[in-house]
Design an enzyme around this catalytic site. Structure first.
Site, mmCIF file in Angstrom:
data_model
loop_
_atom_site.group_PDB
_atom_site.id
_atom_site.type_symbol
_atom_site.label_atom_id
_atom_site.label_comp_id
_atom_site.label_asym_id
_atom_site.label_seq_id
_atom_site.Cartn_x
_atom_site.Cartn_y
_atom_site.Cartn_z
ATOM 1 N N TYR A 1 -5.232 4.214 9.118
ATOM 2 C CA TYR A 1 -4.957 4.691 10.474
ATOM 3 C C TYR A 1 -6.230 5.155 11.176
ATOM 4 O O TYR A 1 -6.383 5.008 12.390
ATOM 5 C CB TYR A 1 -3.922 5.815 10.422
ATOM 6 C CG TYR A 1 -3.458 6.278 11.777
ATOM 7 C CD1 TYR A 1 -3.080 5.349 12.748
ATOM 8 C CD2 TYR A 1 -3.412 7.626 12.104
ATOM 9 C CE1 TYR A 1 -2.667 5.753 13.999
ATOM 10 C CE2 TYR A 1 -2.995 8.041 13.351
ATOM 11 C CZ TYR A 1 -2.627 7.102 14.300
ATOM 12 O OH TYR A 1 -2.223 7.516 15.542
ATOM 13 N N THR B 1 -10.174 3.001 6.321
ATOM 14 C CA THR B 1 -9.835 1.670 6.840
ATOM 15 C C THR B 1 -8.376 1.578 7.255
ATOM 16 O O THR B 1 -7.931 0.509 7.676
ATOM 17 C CB THR B 1 -10.125 0.587 5.780
ATOM 18 O OG1 THR B 1 -9.346 0.864 4.620
ATOM 19 C CG2 THR B 1 -11.587 0.554 5.411
ATOM 20 N N ASP C 1 -3.723 13.326 21.929
ATOM 21 C CA ASP C 1 -2.452 12.987 21.296
ATOM 22 C C ASP C 1 -2.422 13.475 19.859
ATOM 23 O O ASP C 1 -1.359 13.674 19.276
ATOM 24 C CB ASP C 1 -2.236 11.472 21.311
ATOM 25 C CG ASP C 1 -1.806 10.956 22.675
ATOM 26 O OD1 ASP C 1 -1.373 11.772 23.518
ATOM 27 O OD2 ASP C 1 -1.909 9.739 22.908
ATOM 28 N N ASP D 1 0.816 -1.210 0.000
ATOM 29 C CA ASP D 1 0.000 0.000 0.000
ATOM 30 C C ASP D 1 0.855 1.267 0.000
ATOM 31 O O ASP D 1 0.465 2.277 -0.580
ATOM 32 C CB ASP D 1 -0.938 0.007 1.213
ATOM 33 C CG ASP D 1 -2.100 -0.963 1.043
ATOM 34 O OD1 ASP D 1 -2.675 -1.006 -0.059
ATOM 35 O OD2 ASP D 1 -2.424 -1.678 2.006
ATOM 36 N N LEU E 1 -9.150 3.822 11.153
ATOM 37 C CA LEU E 1 -9.797 2.675 11.791
ATOM 38 C C LEU E 1 -9.037 2.264 13.050
ATOM 39 O O LEU E 1 -9.648 1.921 14.070
ATOM 40 C CB LEU E 1 -9.888 1.511 10.809
ATOM 41 C CG LEU E 1 -10.569 0.232 11.304
ATOM 42 C CD1 LEU E 1 -11.993 0.517 11.746
ATOM 43 C CD2 LEU E 1 -10.549 -0.843 10.223
#
Length: 262
Positions: A164, A162, A151, A51, A166
């Site tokens: 980071y 879907t 943060d 990816d 998620l």
């Protein structure tokens, strides 16, 4: 939608690969089998890797408007098809097109320098010290959160929802939903805030409160800007990216399936 009718001449292919030995070797074999041209002269770019390589290929070809067909030689491969050397031209002929609009981030740092970057998955803000970040959040000019202690916080596209997003417990967005996900990363205050669903036309503005004591970095996919004081995120409606998928690996179906993973 198929790329071209079967009676048309075969498309000119440009192969790009990750730096791994397996991807480079596959690239050499495919070029020997199907020929090669530069990405500027290609009809279709074939990306070989994971990816990360797919995102890189999309960024490099953002202004060329070349369809990109990925074959997975990485780990997850959410944006890629199954790797197979044979039958590539037939697969490309039957491939379905998915159109994506990236996000446009404009980040202003403590020196007043403005940097514009595009993101296909998400724009993220992260604290850069041991202290929590304090961020004000406005949507379409209206302040929605005067002070978010966290943060970090992110804005994700449907294709990136879907990734980071998620992992940060954000929602999965169907491709045709016309939405963006606004998701906090470990929100301390307000503690129960879990984020928001926004229209794809929204303009999201983050203002960093006390940026010198509590520095924040902004990232658009893999590009990071340190010490930001203000970050604006909108959908880049002037940029349309075309991804190609085998019918059995359609991206919309993959996103739908992710919502039913136990």
């Amino acid at each position: 939608m198929a790329v071209r009718p079967s009676s048309s001449p075969p498309p000119r292919l440009a192969f790009v690969s990750a730096a791994t030995p397996s991807a480079r070797e596959a690239k050499a074999r495919l070029e020997k089998r199907y020929g090669k041209v530069t990405t500027a002269d290609a009809d279709i770019v074939v990306a070989l890797g994971g990816d990360g390589l797919m995102l890189q290929a999309l960024h490099h070809n953002m202004r060329r408007l070349k369809p990109i067909y990925g074959m997975n030689l990485g780990t997850v491969g959410f944006l890629l098809n199954t790797f197979r050397e044979t039958g590539l031209l037939e697969r490309l002929r039957k491939a379905r097109q998915v159109m994506l609009n990236p996000l446009r981030m404009i980040a202003v740092d403590t020196r007043g320098k403005a940097t514009e970057v595009t993101a296909i998955n998400e724009v993220s803000l992260f604290r850069s010290s041991r202290q929590t970040a304090r961020i004000a959040v406005a949507v379409d000019g209206k302040k929605r959160l005067p002070e978010l202690h966290c943060d970090g916080v992110l804005v994700a596209t449907p294709a990136g929802s879907t990734a980071y997003n998620l992992s940060a417990h954000g929602p999965i967005l169907p491709l045709g939903a016309g939405l963006l996900a606004l998701t906090p990363i470990n929100a301390f205050r307000p503690r129960r805030w879990r984020g928001a669903l926004l229209s794809r036309t929204s303009r999201v503005e983050f203002t960093i409160l006390d940026p010198r004591k509590r520095p924040v970095a902004a990232a658009a996919d893999s590009v990071e800007i340190a010490n930001v004081v203000k970050v604006t995120v909108t959908e880049a409606t002037d940029i349309r990216l075309t991804l190609l998928f085998d019918p059995e690996h359609d991206l919309e179906e993959r996103i739908l399936k992710e919502q039913f993973v136990p």
